[in-house]
Design an enzyme around this catalytic site. Sequence first.
Site, short mmCIF file in Angstrom:
data_model
loop_
_atom_site.label_atom_id
_atom_site.label_comp_id
_atom_site.label_asym_id
_atom_site.label_seq_id
_atom_site.Cartn_x
_atom_site.Cartn_y
_atom_site.Cartn_z
N PRO A 41 1.04 -1.05 0.01
CA PRO A 41 -0.05 -0.12 -0.02
C PRO A 41 0.76 1.18 -0.20
CG PRO A 41 -0.90 -1.56 1.38
CD PRO A 41 0.48 -2.29 1.02
N CYS A 42 0.40 2.19 -0.66
CA CYS A 42 1.21 3.49 -0.67
C CYS A 42 1.63 4.26 0.32
CB CYS A 42 0.34 4.49 -1.93
SG CYS A 42 -1.01 5.14 -1.30
#
Length: 501
Positions: free
Chosen positions: A102-103
Amino acid sequence: MTNQIILSKLERLKNGQKPRVLDLFAGCGGLSLGFHAAGFEIGAAVEFDPDAARSHGLNFHDGDPKHSCAIDITETHPEDLVSKLELGPVPEAFDVIIGGPPCQAFARVGRSKLREVDAHPQAFIHDPRARLYKEYLRYVDAFQPLAVLMENVPDILNHGGHNVAEETCEILEAKGYVSRYTLLNAAFYGVPQMRERMFLVAYRREVADQVTFPEPTNWLVLPSGYEGTRAVALKTVGGLFGEVHSYVAPPVATPVQERAVTAEDAIGDLPLIKARELVAAGALKRGARRFDQFIPYGKKSKLSGYAQLMRSWPGFEASPDGLRDHVIRYLPRDYELFARMNPGDQYPEAYQHAVEMFEERLTAAREKGAALKEGSDEYQQLRDSIIPPYDASKFPNKWRKMWKDQPARTLMAHLGKDSYSHIHYDSLQARTISVREAARLQSFPDGFQFSGTMNPAFRQIGNAVPPLLSKALAQTIMATLQTRIAQLQEEHVGDRTAATV
């Protein structure tokens, strides 16, 4: 030791075995589906969300409980994973690792931090942003894959002031890989959605000395918003971080290719759901939407090529009984408003339509003798029953009515909350898209099943990588592996010939 493991994996592929994939942060399996379609074996997945993990196990492992439970990558060592799944020695278990942390994991984690996280497993253990990245790298170290694929949002090229994709390539290069990254838009690869993402591909140097990305199959002119996003991302690549070694320009689509798949191509064959009629008949009510009833496809004189693919995807063919997940949200206040909106309208336009509707009904009520004075409870109740409560100046992109003759705009995980970002283009139906329509816009075939109820399914779909784009990448990776296998076979023949002489 490492070289021997890599050579052993190549020898296995040379003997005709499929490359085995480990999907990290797998979600419901968008990346996995593309790799499965390209001839890879989906060996295992690591996914934290229980509904998404069940979906992945349901579609790729026939619901096997060992493959269907949520796994926290921060608490699961590679040794634990292979032991649980009985996959043998860790370094030999997988040939390819795919996925994308996930960013949020990369926010403000710079080059020096990433290197320290990689070098020292205990560093930044209390920093969740770095921890997910650390786990991804740890899995790469443990399994020593022949190839790696990472996916993320374009902002990762300038995330917290750092080009995380470039920094990731530096670390992988130090581990013995050749790595490159680029930006790809799903609409150029047969997906009826304009979804822009960063993709990073890496190969062990024993496998290849260069990285290529798939050529587009479809063409369109991207709207200014998408071109702007790409331009901003590429500007950071070009100058913000100094010399960049690992970025490659995206392959270029041209008008000679097929036009992009449109929303109508994608969902126009699905059964009509006339929301206003269903509400009036009492057939659509508030409550959880479960996938426990089939809706027949019905008859349509001609299917688009895309619709045919969605119904006949090998291994994920549509049920002859129809669809279980063609279900929509209960939004009775807004159905009439959806019908009034024009394709391309966003929230400011929707709000203005709602104000006009309110004024019309207010005038009609007063003409019939109703005393609806401004500020009265009755006045406010009528207003609230028509006009959405959001400030039109603060939420311009919250709503959007799709164009039928263009690909859809990017589907997000926020679909799991309201779906207003994708209002059906057909005013007769006057509603937001169904779960199956969202799946079609992401290129999930009709035989792909989503675990849970409507909201979790929307979230899984919005979070996924479009399988058709994944398939294009997977085919390129497979071609690279096969090229190396062919070289090894030629070398083997040459060695035998030389020995005979």
